[in-house]
Design an enzyme around this catalytic site. Structure first.
Site, PDB file in Angstrom:
ATOM      1  N   ARG A  92       0.817  -1.199   0.000  1.00 27.76           N
ATOM      2  CA  ARG A  92       0.000   0.000   0.000  1.00 27.76           C
ATOM      3  C   ARG A  92       0.864   1.268   0.000  1.00 27.76           C
ATOM      4  O   ARG A  92       0.530   2.277  -0.620  1.00 27.76           O
ATOM      5  CB  ARG A  92      -0.880  -0.029   1.242  1.00 27.76           C
ATOM      6  CG  ARG A  92      -1.794   1.149   1.333  1.00 27.76           C
ATOM      7  CD  ARG A  92      -2.963   0.857   2.202  1.00 27.76           C
ATOM      8  NE  ARG A  92      -3.818   2.019   2.277  1.00 27.76           N
ATOM      9  CZ  ARG A  92      -4.747   2.306   1.392  1.00 27.76           C
ATOM     10  NH1 ARG A  92      -4.942   1.531   0.356  1.00 27.76           N
ATOM     11  NH2 ARG A  92      -5.483   3.381   1.526  1.00 27.76           N
ATOM     12  N   ASP A 116      -2.235  -4.636   2.401  1.00 31.67           N
ATOM     13  CA  ASP A 116      -3.068  -5.486   3.253  1.00 31.67           C
ATOM     14  C   ASP A 116      -4.542  -5.293   2.994  1.00 31.67           C
ATOM     15  O   ASP A 116      -5.034  -4.169   2.934  1.00 31.67           O
ATOM     16  CB  ASP A 116      -2.789  -5.166   4.721  1.00 31.67           C
ATOM     17  CG  ASP A 116      -1.490  -5.793   5.164  1.00 31.67           C
ATOM     18  OD1 ASP A 116      -1.116  -6.824   4.585  1.00 31.67           O
ATOM     19  OD2 ASP A 116      -0.877  -5.244   6.077  1.00 31.67           O
ATOM     20  N   ARG A 121      -9.983   0.874   2.351  1.00 31.50           N
ATOM     21  CA  ARG A 121      -8.883   1.808   2.663  1.00 31.50           C
ATOM     22  C   ARG A 121      -8.838   2.899   1.593  1.00 31.50           C
ATOM     23  O   ARG A 121      -8.007   2.876   0.691  1.00 31.50           O
ATOM     24  CB  ARG A 121      -7.546   1.066   2.745  1.00 31.50           C
ATOM     25  CG  ARG A 121      -7.519   0.040   3.844  1.00 31.50           C
ATOM     26  CD  ARG A 121      -6.208  -0.695   3.882  1.00 31.50           C
ATOM     27  NE  ARG A 121      -5.163   0.003   4.611  1.00 31.50           N
ATOM     28  CZ  ARG A 121      -3.919  -0.452   4.739  1.00 31.50           C
ATOM     29  NH1 ARG A 121      -3.579  -1.575   4.182  1.00 31.50           N
ATOM     30  NH2 ARG A 121      -3.023   0.235   5.409  1.00 31.50           N
ATOM     31  N   ILE A 123      -8.383   6.590  -0.384  1.00 28.55           N
ATOM     32  CA  ILE A 123      -7.271   7.558  -0.375  1.00 28.55           C
ATOM     33  C   ILE A 123      -7.786   8.976  -0.645  1.00 28.55           C
ATOM     34  O   ILE A 123      -7.060   9.822  -1.142  1.00 28.55           O
ATOM     35  CB  ILE A 123      -6.137   7.179  -1.354  1.00 28.55           C
ATOM     36  CG1 ILE A 123      -6.628   7.103  -2.802  1.00 28.55           C
ATOM     37  CG2 ILE A 123      -5.457   5.889  -0.958  1.00 28.55           C
ATOM     38  CD1 ILE A 123      -5.469   7.095  -3.807  1.00 28.55           C
ATOM     39  N   ASP A 124      -9.066   9.203  -0.298  1.00 25.87           N
ATOM     40  CA  ASP A 124      -9.652  10.527  -0.543  1.00 25.87           C
ATOM     41  C   ASP A 124      -8.891  11.650   0.162  1.00 25.87           C
ATOM     42  O   ASP A 124      -8.732  12.747  -0.387  1.00 25.87           O
ATOM     43  CB  ASP A 124     -11.136  10.534  -0.128  1.00 25.87           C
ATOM     44  CG  ASP A 124     -11.341  10.063   1.310  1.00 25.87           C
ATOM     45  OD1 ASP A 124     -10.808   8.991   1.656  1.00 25.87           O
ATOM     46  OD2 ASP A 124     -12.009  10.766   2.083  1.00 25.87           O
ATOM     47  N   ILE A 328     -10.335   1.501  14.095  1.00 25.29           N
ATOM     48  CA  ILE A 328      -9.665   2.007  12.889  1.00 25.29           C
ATOM     49  C   ILE A 328     -10.067   1.151  11.684  1.00 25.29           C
ATOM     50  O   ILE A 328     -10.453   1.683  10.641  1.00 25.29           O
ATOM     51  CB  ILE A 328      -8.121   1.969  13.030  1.00 25.29           C
ATOM     52  CG1 ILE A 328      -7.680   2.573  14.366  1.00 25.29           C
ATOM     53  CG2 ILE A 328      -7.429   2.612  11.833  1.00 25.29           C
ATOM     54  CD1 ILE A 328      -7.571   4.057  14.432  1.00 25.29           C
TER      55      ILE A 328
END
Ligand code: UD1
Length: 427
Positions: A92, A116, A121, A123-124, A328
């Site tokens: 990543r 992972d 996940r 990426i904004d 998270i």
């Protein structure tokens, strides 16, 4: 496909030395292309991620050499090039080349990063930061194109969520931008301080790393004068602490930064482990009974999401129910069905990220799969605790993040081998 084969049941003892932090290293290597001189890193972990990042560097004519923990990178002949998508997708953190290439060339084109699989996940926040600094960002068929036709200009960036990756990418893009950038609600992880230290030692002007407000005044050039020693890996440290408590007859763990691990060591102490914490080492004495605990993962300095899985096998030894809530990554529960195969009394609800670990008398060896790095760490510890043989498939995920793990475990009296078909040295 690599397999880790573990003959369980051995008690562990002796000493182990923690390597440089993976999550620093994977940011520092892309950051090296911002330098106008060769750079050198010390205590670099021997992990697959490093080898894949070196392949990406090579594609840009950036020569690198890795010997006994020392990594030399020469970015002085760097050229713009198509980056190899297989290596980009292998981790990543390859997305740090977005910020670094924007900083260096004011444009970048690369495939979406892999890494992972621990739930969504996005990426904004990274993209918002690049746009705030003056870049336009577009995506076609999984390829991201970033361009700052009029250069990058310092600006105020407010992070809607605390994100390690977005904070690092914003720093990489801003460090050579014109003017001053202020990142608010920045992540405070030690790896961000390590990156800022490396860049500042080359002439960058980054203030406030480690707090939630980071101020960066852009500079024209970055020049390395000395070797940068990477901080100790707090996640590897926590993994060996948990392992030593579960199975150790007395284990000394060297090259630890205890201040980076307080949320973790305080939980181990709550479990009844009488840790002897020194300035740069921790001794884990033989411990035979453990109390259950409740853990909630949080951004640093809270309990790290990366350590909830490695702590799970130890929690299964407690004399009551332990509960983990991963705030998270609520879907970070890949270890649960695998540990069930080994006989662990564990349940997960991935809508709330809640995992309940009940006392388990004995684990038994099984065929399991390491869905991601930290899941692999949990399975490794469980395999060492179990009776019989455990075979972990997708062991490449463990080797992605744990420095010379087979060698380190066997020196502690474990019985671990890798069936390896890769060219990378395992240790
Ligand atoms: C980094 C670590 C990883 C660790 C994680 C959380 C590296 C290479 N990886 O990952 O080991 O598990 O921090 O401590 O350092 N988010 C968004 N939008 C974004 C970016 C993030 O919504 O643009 C969300 C994520 O989905 C997640 C939270 O923010 O829920 C935190 O993620 P972030 O700190 O960005 O994690 P990474 O940097 O990917």
């Amino acid at each position: 496909m690599q397999k880790m084969i573990i003959q369980g049941g051995n008690r562990l003892s002796g000493e182990v030395t923690i390597g440089g932090a993976k999550n620093s290293t994977v940011a520092l290597i892309p950051a090296a292309i911002l330098a106008d001189t060769p750079v050198q890193f010390d205590t670099v972990p021997d992990i697959l991620d490093v080898h894949n990042l070196m392949i990406i560097l090579e594609s840009m004519n950036v020569k690198s050499e890795f010997n006994h923990g020392v990594l030399d990178i020469d970015p002085t002949q760097i050229v713009e090039a198509e980056l190899p998508s297989k290596a980009i997708k292998s981790l990543r953190a390859s997305y740090y080349f977005m910020g670094a290439l924007l900083g260096r060339f004011h444009r970048a084109t690369l495939t979406f990063p892999g890494g992972d699989n621990i739930g969504p996940r996005p990426i904004d926040l990274h993209i918002k930061a690049f746009e705030t600094l003056g870049a336009t960002v577009s995506e076609v068929n999984g390829t991201v194109h970033l361009e700052a036709a009029n250069g990058l200009h310092g600006a105020r960036i407010f992070m809607d969520m605390v994100s390690v990756g977005a904070t690092i990418n914003a720093i990489l893009a801003a460090v050579r931008a014109e003017g001053t950038t202020v990142i608010e609600n920045a992540a405070r992880e030690p790896e961000i301080i390590d990156l800022a230290t490396f860049l500042n030692n080359m002439g960058a002007k980054i203030r406030g790393a480690g707090t939630d407000t980071i101020r960066i005044t852009g500079v024209d050039t970055l020049q390395s004068m000395n070797t940068h020693t990477i901080i100790a890996d707090r996640i590897e440290s926590g993994t060996y602490l948990a392992l030593a408590a579960a199975l150790g007859d007395g284990v000394m763990i060297h090259n630890v930064i205890p201040e980076h691990l307080e949320s973790f060591t305080s939980k181990m102490i709550e479990m009844g482990v009488d840790l002897q914490i020194d300035s740069d080492k921790i001794y884990v004495p033989k411990t035979t009974s453990f109390k259950p605990i409740h853990v909630k993962t949080m951004p640093f300095p809270g309990f790290a999401t990366d350590l909830q899985q490695p702590l799970t096998p130890l929690m299964s030894l407690a004399d009551g129910d332990s509960v983990v809530v991963d705030t998270i990554y609520p879907k970070r529960v890949k270890h649960v069905p695998e540990l069930q195969k080994m006989g662990m009394n564990i349940e997960a609800d991935d809508t709330t990220g809640t995992i309940v670990i009940k006392h388990t008398d004995k684990l038994h060896g099984a065929n399991v799969s390491a869905g991601e790095i930290r899941c692999g760490a949990a399975l490794t510890i469980a395999g060492l605790m179990a009776e019989g043989t455990t075979v972990i498939t997708n062991a490449g995920n463990i080797l992605r993040g744990y420095d010379r793990i087979v060698w380190k475990l066997n020196r502690l009296n474990a019985n671990v081998t890798i069936e390896d078909d890769s060219s990378v040295k395992i240790g």
